[in-house]
Design a protein around this motif. Structure first.
Motif, PDB file in Angstrom:
ATOM      1  N   SER A   1     -12.516  10.974  20.968  1.00 17.57           N
ATOM      2  CA  SER A   1     -12.998  10.101  19.815  1.00 17.57           C
ATOM      3  C   SER A   1     -11.442   9.742  18.929  1.00 17.57           C
ATOM      4  CB  SER A   1     -13.447  11.088  18.928  1.00 17.57           C
ATOM      5  OG  SER A   1     -12.748  12.391  18.189  1.00 17.57           O
ATOM      6  N   GLY A   2     -10.504  10.587  19.050  1.00 14.77           N
ATOM      7  CA  GLY A   2      -9.244  10.074  18.508  1.00 14.77           C
ATOM      8  C   GLY A   2      -9.313  10.227  16.998  1.00 14.77           C
ATOM      9  N   LEU A   3     -10.264  10.875  16.247  1.00 12.64           N
ATOM     10  CA  LEU A   3     -10.474  10.931  15.102  1.00 12.64           C
ATOM     11  C   LEU A   3      -9.586  11.854  14.315  1.00 12.64           C
ATOM     12  CD1 LEU A   3     -14.573  10.877  14.767  1.00 12.64           C
ATOM     13  CD2 LEU A   3     -12.876   8.822  14.354  1.00 12.64           C
ATOM     14  N   VAL A   4      -9.211  11.564  13.196  1.00 11.17           N
ATOM     15  CA  VAL A   4      -8.200  12.509  12.297  1.00 11.17           C
ATOM     16  C   VAL A   4      -9.046  13.288  12.091  1.00 11.17           C
ATOM     17  CG1 VAL A   4      -6.859  12.542  10.417  1.00 11.17           C
ATOM     18  CG2 VAL A   4      -6.530  10.624  11.734  1.00 11.17           C
ATOM     19  N   GLY A   5      -8.473  14.575  12.010  1.00 14.84           N
ATOM     20  CA  GLY A   5      -9.439  15.973  11.572  1.00 14.84           C
ATOM     21  C   GLY A   5      -9.931  16.515  12.759  1.00 14.84           C
ATOM     22  N   ASP A   6      -9.914  16.345  13.941  1.00 11.12           N
ATOM     23  CA  ASP A   6     -10.401  16.889  14.968  1.00 11.12           C
ATOM     24  C   ASP A   6      -9.571  18.081  15.682  1.00 11.12           C
ATOM     25  OD1 ASP A   6     -12.709  15.212  14.890  1.00 11.12           O
ATOM     26  OD2 ASP A   6     -12.058  14.187  16.908  1.00 11.12           O
ATOM     27  N   GLU A   7      -9.478  18.969  14.568  1.00 10.81           N
ATOM     28  CA  GLU A   7      -8.470  20.108  14.872  1.00 10.81           C
ATOM     29  C   GLU A   7      -9.166  21.362  14.917  1.00 10.81           C
ATOM     30  OE1 GLU A   7      -4.238  19.453  12.371  1.00 10.81           O
ATOM     31  OE2 GLU A   7      -6.196  19.228  11.041  1.00 10.81           O
ATOM     32  N   THR A   8      -8.590  22.260  15.944  1.00  7.97           N
ATOM     33  CA  THR A   8      -9.187  23.565  16.037  1.00  7.97           C
ATOM     34  C   THR A   8      -9.211  24.400  14.777  1.00  7.97           C
ATOM     35  OG1 THR A   8      -7.212  24.527  17.082  1.00  7.97           O
ATOM     36  CG2 THR A   8      -9.041  23.225  18.541  1.00  7.97           C
ATOM     37  N   PRO A   9      -9.824  25.572  14.751  1.00  8.69           N
ATOM     38  CA  PRO A   9      -9.515  26.695  13.746  1.00  8.69           C
ATOM     39  C   PRO A   9      -7.955  27.056  13.714  1.00  8.69           C
ATOM     40  CG  PRO A   9     -11.613  26.737  14.597  1.00  8.69           C
ATOM     41  CD  PRO A   9     -10.949  25.725  15.433  1.00  8.69           C
ATOM     42  N   THR A  10      -7.449  27.176  15.157  1.00  7.05           N
ATOM     43  CA  THR A  10      -6.112  27.804  15.343  1.00  7.05           C
ATOM     44  C   THR A  10      -5.070  26.689  14.691  1.00  7.05           C
ATOM     45  OG1 THR A  10      -6.743  29.040  17.102  1.00  7.05           O
ATOM     46  CG2 THR A  10      -4.259  28.388  16.840  1.00  7.05           C
TER      47      THR A  10
ATOM     48  N   VAL B   1      -8.637  24.818   3.488  1.00  6.05           N
ATOM     49  CA  VAL B   1      -9.801  26.031   3.303  1.00  6.05           C
ATOM     50  C   VAL B   1     -11.246  25.220   3.663  1.00  6.05           C
ATOM     51  CG1 VAL B   1     -10.971  27.573   1.866  1.00  6.05           C
ATOM     52  CG2 VAL B   1      -8.426  27.568   1.914  1.00  6.05           C
ATOM     53  N   GLU B   2     -11.399  24.369   3.142  1.00  5.70           N
ATOM     54  CA  GLU B   2     -12.650  23.639   3.271  1.00  5.70           C
ATOM     55  C   GLU B   2     -12.811  23.099   4.804  1.00  5.70           C
ATOM     56  OE1 GLU B   2     -12.621  20.350   0.740  1.00  5.70           O
ATOM     57  OE2 GLU B   2     -13.084  21.603  -1.088  1.00  5.70           O
ATOM     58  N   GLN B   3     -11.643  22.669   5.605  1.00  2.97           N
ATOM     59  CA  GLN B   3     -11.781  22.645   6.974  1.00  2.97           C
ATOM     60  C   GLN B   3     -12.155  23.604   7.778  1.00  2.97           C
ATOM     61  OE1 GLN B   3      -8.607  19.843   8.769  1.00  2.97           O
ATOM     62  NE2 GLN B   3      -7.893  19.366   6.701  1.00  2.97           N
ATOM     63  N   LEU B   4     -11.453  24.778   7.449  1.00  5.01           N
ATOM     64  CA  LEU B   4     -11.784  26.084   8.164  1.00  5.01           C
ATOM     65  C   LEU B   4     -13.262  26.441   7.933  1.00  5.01           C
ATOM     66  CD1 LEU B   4      -8.855  28.639   8.012  1.00  5.01           C
ATOM     67  CD2 LEU B   4      -9.709  27.675   9.895  1.00  5.01           C
ATOM     68  N   GLU B   5     -13.665  26.264   6.705  1.00  2.00           N
ATOM     69  CA  GLU B   5     -15.127  26.885   6.161  1.00  2.00           C
ATOM     70  C   GLU B   5     -16.176  26.004   7.248  1.00  2.00           C
ATOM     71  OE1 GLU B   5     -14.606  28.484   1.785  1.00  2.00           O
ATOM     72  OE2 GLU B   5     -14.744  26.211   2.221  1.00  2.00           O
ATOM     73  N   SER B   6     -15.662  24.665   7.333  1.00  2.00           N
ATOM     74  CA  SER B   6     -16.753  23.870   8.149  1.00  2.00           C
ATOM     75  C   SER B   6     -16.623  24.024   9.582  1.00  2.00           C
ATOM     76  CB  SER B   6     -16.189  22.289   7.870  1.00  2.00           C
ATOM     77  OG  SER B   6     -14.898  22.029   8.689  1.00  2.00           O
TER      78      SER B   6
ATOM     79  N   GLU C   1     -19.096  35.147  -1.760  1.00  2.00           N
ATOM     80  CA  GLU C   1     -19.782  34.701  -0.557  1.00  2.00           C
ATOM     81  C   GLU C   1     -18.432  34.516   0.368  1.00  2.00           C
ATOM     82  OE1 GLU C   1     -23.042  32.106   0.903  1.00  2.00           O
ATOM     83  OE2 GLU C   1     -22.921  32.919  -1.136  1.00  2.00           O
ATOM     84  N   ILE C   2     -18.858  35.294   1.760  1.00  3.81           N
ATOM     85  CA  ILE C   2     -17.694  35.168   2.691  1.00  3.81           C
ATOM     86  C   ILE C   2     -17.975  33.905   3.455  1.00  3.81           C
ATOM     87  CG2 ILE C   2     -17.068  36.390   4.847  1.00  3.81           C
ATOM     88  CD1 ILE C   2     -18.244  38.788   3.567  1.00  3.81           C
ATOM     89  N   THR C   3     -17.187  32.670   3.417  1.00  2.00           N
ATOM     90  CA  THR C   3     -17.556  31.441   3.621  1.00  2.00           C
ATOM     91  C   THR C   3     -16.499  31.177   4.999  1.00  2.00           C
ATOM     92  OG1 THR C   3     -15.261  30.858   2.499  1.00  2.00           O
ATOM     93  CG2 THR C   3     -17.344  30.428   1.498  1.00  2.00           C
ATOM     94  N   TYR C   4     -15.771  32.159   5.511  1.00  2.00           N
ATOM     95  CA  TYR C   4     -15.040  32.166   6.737  1.00  2.00           C
ATOM     96  C   TYR C   4     -14.638  33.556   7.065  1.00  2.00           C
ATOM     97  CZ  TYR C   4     -11.964  30.658  10.761  1.00  2.00           C
ATOM     98  OH  TYR C   4     -11.644  30.637  12.196  1.00  2.00           O
ATOM     99  N   VAL C   5     -14.891  33.844   8.306  1.00  2.00           N
ATOM    100  CA  VAL C   5     -14.460  35.124   8.930  1.00  2.00           C
ATOM    101  C   VAL C   5     -14.207  35.191  10.420  1.00  2.00           C
ATOM    102  CG1 VAL C   5     -16.662  36.338   9.046  1.00  2.00           C
ATOM    103  CG2 VAL C   5     -14.505  37.504   8.874  1.00  2.00           C
ATOM    104  N   ASP C   6     -13.060  35.383  11.012  1.00  2.00           N
ATOM    105  CA  ASP C   6     -13.089  35.536  12.482  1.00  2.00           C
ATOM    106  C   ASP C   6     -12.134  36.748  12.595  1.00  2.00           C
ATOM    107  OD1 ASP C   6     -10.284  34.953  12.131  1.00  2.00           O
ATOM    108  OD2 ASP C   6     -10.671  32.874  12.605  1.00  2.00           O
ATOM    109  N   ASP C   7     -11.519  36.974  13.863  1.00  2.00           N
ATOM    110  CA  ASP C   7     -10.964  38.291  14.114  1.00  2.00           C
ATOM    111  C   ASP C   7      -9.703  38.348  13.392  1.00  2.00           C
ATOM    112  OD1 ASP C   7     -12.796  38.876  16.049  1.00  2.00           O
ATOM    113  OD2 ASP C   7     -11.726  37.871  17.526  1.00  2.00           O
TER     114      ASP C   7
END
Length: 299
Positions: free
Chosen positions: A64-73, A105-110, A270-276
């Motif tokens: 897609s080449g879209l800006v914002g296609d980043e991984t959580p890492t 933060v909002e990017q991670l939450e998404s 409200e837990i909006t994001y959680v991983d390891d």
């Protein structure tokens, strides 16, 4: 005499599209194994070649080449970089920096891999036989490492344990900071949270370092109870608090209500994001909390 049927209008309708895209059309005749592959010029079919019975369209894959296609890492790496040098935000941050952090933060939450973090929160310990698991004990937390299969649906295993605060929108500014001696006399240390899923308890530990003739360290410990309110929210109620050692209590005694008012966890979270490794929460007062999993043993 057999009359060759006309080409269906379906084929003529897709010609403009085929001329402008990178596609491969494969024609298959039911009476022979012969196949003909051509780009998009369907009009070049040889005489007697029966109209298409089946069309397979293969579109060349493109990123897609879209800006914002980043991984959580990648987002977490950017977030940690943004958090450098701001002392967890406790004494305030410039508005531009705050906006940058909240955007990340909002990017991670998404991309939250754990959308229902409190599912089965109160049942998980009774659903498994500890004899079939490897038990690992920590202060104020119990966690298991399962070797029986994939238990990703039991997200609450990610919630429990020891966490270290790396950012919060809670601030200590102005006269409150002065009254608490947090400008020169006392420095604010690490903030830990131990979550015991089995008991429904959260223990918050805020460390302090007191400078002066009698240098000493101390801590404020706040114990709270929590219960599930929804698939991603918990209700929290304050139980008790203590300050140790006595010397630190003497320092804060006059303004203890101010100190407790800042860190009192009463309300909901409200837990909006959680991983390891990372957990993000938002409370009923509009605050944001970012914590990282810690290996520290807090008592």
């Amino acid at each position: 005499m057999l009359v060759q049927p006309p080409i269906p209008t379906f084929h003529t309708n897709i010609l403009p599209l085929l001329r402008t895209t990178n596609m491969v059309i494969t024609h298959t005749s039911p009476s022979t194994t012969h196949q003909k592959t051509q780009s998009s010029r369907l009009g070049e079919c040889p005489p007697g070649f029966r109209p298409i019975h089946r069309v397979r369209v293969r579109v060349a894959e493109q990123t897609s080449g879209l800006v914002g296609d980043e991984t959580p890492t990648q987002i977490k790496t950017e977030l940690y970089q943004a958090l450098q040098g701001i002392n967890r935000g406790i004494f305030g941050v410039p508005s531009a920096k705050k906006s940058e952090i909240e955007g990340l933060v909002e990017q991670l939450e998404s991309q939250n891999p754990t959308p229902d973090p409190t599912v089965n929160l109160e049942k998980v310990y009774s659903m498994f036989d500890p004899s079939s698991c490897l038990e690992r004990m920590r202060v104020e937390t119990v966690s298991y490492e399962f070797h029986l299969g994939n238990f990703d649906t039991f997200y609450n295993w990610k919630v429990g344990g020891c966490w270290k605060l790396v950012y919060s929108t809670i601030t200590i500014l102005g006269s409150r900071r002065t009254k608490l001696g947090l400008r020169d006399f006392i420095s604010l240390g690490d903030f830990y949270q131990n979550i015991d899923v089995a008991k429904g308890k959260a223990v918050n530990v805020i460390e302090f370092n007191v400078r002066g003739l009698n240098l000493f360290n101390g801590r404020l410990t706040i114990v709270a109870s929590f219960k599930k309110a929804s698939k991603s929210r918990v209700d929290i109620s304050y139980d008790n608090s203590t300050i140790t050692p006595v010397q630190l209590m003497n320092v804060f005694r006059k303004n203890y209500d101010i100190l407790l008012g800042i860190f009192n966890p009463d309300g909901w979270l409200e837990i909006t994001y959680v991983d390891d490794t990372v957990r993000i929460g938002r409370d009923d007062k509009g605050n944001i909390f970012i914590l990282e999993r810690s290996e520290e043993i807090m008592i």
